[in-house]
Structures are given as C-alpha cells and as structure tokens.
Motif scaffolding. Structure first.
Motif, PDB file in Angstrom:
ATOM      1  N   ARG A   7     -18.298  86.922  24.654  1.00  0.00           N
ATOM      2  CA  ARG A   7     -17.053  87.162  25.386  1.00  0.00           C
ATOM      3  C   ARG A   7     -15.984  87.742  24.460  1.00  0.00           C
ATOM      4  N   VAL A  10     -16.888  91.376  23.755  1.00  0.00           N
ATOM      5  CA  VAL A  10     -16.596  92.193  24.931  1.00  0.00           C
ATOM      6  C   VAL A  10     -15.090  92.438  25.039  1.00  0.00           C
ATOM      7  N   ASN A  11     -14.291  91.397  24.833  1.00  0.00           N
ATOM      8  CA  ASN A  11     -12.837  91.550  24.914  1.00  0.00           C
ATOM      9  C   ASN A  11     -12.308  92.499  23.846  1.00  0.00           C
ATOM     10  N   SER A  14     -13.500  96.100  24.669  1.00  0.00           N
ATOM     11  CA  SER A  14     -12.772  96.584  25.842  1.00  0.00           C
ATOM     12  C   SER A  14     -11.326  96.914  25.498  1.00  0.00           C
ATOM     13  N   ALA A 108     -10.514  97.152  31.811  1.00  0.00           N
ATOM     14  CA  ALA A 108     -11.226  96.498  32.921  1.00  0.00           C
ATOM     15  C   ALA A 108     -12.558  97.189  33.184  1.00  0.00           C
ATOM     16  N   ILE A 109     -12.559  98.519  33.202  1.00  0.00           N
ATOM     17  CA  ILE A 109     -13.807  99.262  33.402  1.00  0.00           C
ATOM     18  C   ILE A 109     -14.765  99.006  32.245  1.00  0.00           C
ATOM     19  N   SER A 111     -14.909  96.409  30.357  1.00  0.00           N
ATOM     20  CA  SER A 111     -15.427  95.033  30.386  1.00  0.00           C
ATOM     21  C   SER A 111     -16.564  94.867  31.388  1.00  0.00           C
ATOM     22  N   LEU A 112     -16.691  95.817  32.324  1.00  0.00           N
ATOM     23  CA  LEU A 112     -17.830  95.795  33.247  1.00  0.00           C
ATOM     24  C   LEU A 112     -19.103  96.333  32.589  1.00  0.00           C
ATOM     25  N   PHE A 113     -18.940  97.354  31.732  1.00  0.00           N
ATOM     26  CA  PHE A 113     -20.098  98.035  31.156  1.00  0.00           C
ATOM     27  C   PHE A 113     -20.497  97.545  29.765  1.00  0.00           C
ATOM     28  N   PRO A 115     -20.865  94.499  28.454  1.00  0.00           N
ATOM     29  CA  PRO A 115     -21.926  93.480  28.410  1.00  0.00           C
ATOM     30  C   PRO A 115     -23.326  94.070  28.576  1.00  0.00           C
ATOM     31  N   PHE A 116     -23.470  95.045  29.464  1.00  0.00           N
ATOM     32  CA  PHE A 116     -24.779  95.677  29.655  1.00  0.00           C
ATOM     33  C   PHE A 116     -25.218  96.409  28.397  1.00  0.00           C
TER      34      PHE A 116
END
Length: 133
Positions: A7, A10-11, A14, A108-109, A111-113, A115-116
């Motif tokens: 997390r 990712v933060n 992002s 925000a966008i 943080s969606l991608f 993790p993948f």
C-alpha cells in the motif's frame, strides 16, 4: 506487514505520477529534480494523514461535499509539500486549483493500475527465481 508495504509503494508511486503529470501540464508548477523524492514523500504522507481527517470534518459538517474529499486533501497536501523545502513551486490560484485536480485525478488513476503492475513484476521475478533454481 506485506500489505502495508505494498500500500505504501502504491501510494508513493501514485503520488509521483500525479506530481509528474501536473508538472508536465502546468507551466506555473515546478518540481526541482533534487527535491522530487522529498516532495513525493511529503505529499504522500500528508495525503495519507489528511484524507481521513478531511473526510471526518466534511462528513460532520457538510455531507454534500464528501465527493471533494480527495481534491481538498490533495490541495492541503500540495500546500504542505510546497511549504517544506523548496521542491514544489506553484504560482497563481488557478494553477493551485488545476494542480490539485490534476494530481488527484492522475494519482487516482495510477492507484488503480499500479497494483496490477506490481503484481506482474512480482510474478515475473518469481518465475525468474524459479527458472534459475
């Protein structure tokens, strides 16, 4: 513990993407190369701390504004990052507003991608380790 590290990664990633995108689009927003990492860390930390606080304050006082929590906390995080050191410079009210919206949206966008992408990199690394053994 692993989830917290993921997390956090990712933060940070992002936030970095959000700051870079805003800097690329706004001529009155600059981030010094030497202070970029500091700016991203301050921004991500401020965002992580401020978002729940701003959410609670808005929820208690103005439910209609709950959708704007992310943008408000992004603005406050940008202000804090610009005050600590001289790594982020934003000039003009319209640039502050645009920077808040762009950083919030891009982060925000991302943080969606992100993790993948991290999972994909982890799988690739696991395959390399498995194949080398």
């Amino acid at each position: 513990m692993i989830r917290l590290l993921i997390r956090t990664a990712v933060n940070l990633i992002s936030a970095a993407i959000g700051v870079l995108v805003a800097t690329a689009f706004l001529k009155n927003m600059t981030v010094s190369p030497s202070g970029f990492v500091l700016a991203v860390v301050i921004f991500a930390l401020a965002q992580a701390i401020l978002t729940p606080f701003v959410f609670k304050v808005i929820r208690r006082n103005a439910d209609a504004f709950l959708g704007g929590v992310g943008i408000v906390s992004t603005l406050v995080a940008l202000i804090l990052a610009s005050l600590i050191g001289d790594s982020i410079t934003i000039v003009g009210i319209s640039t502050w507003i645009a920077a808040s919206v762009i950083v919030w949206f891009a982060a925000a966008i991302a943080s969606l991608f992100v993790p993948f992408l991290l999972v994909k990199l982890g799988v690739q690394e696991a395959r390399r380790n498995r194949d080398s053994n």
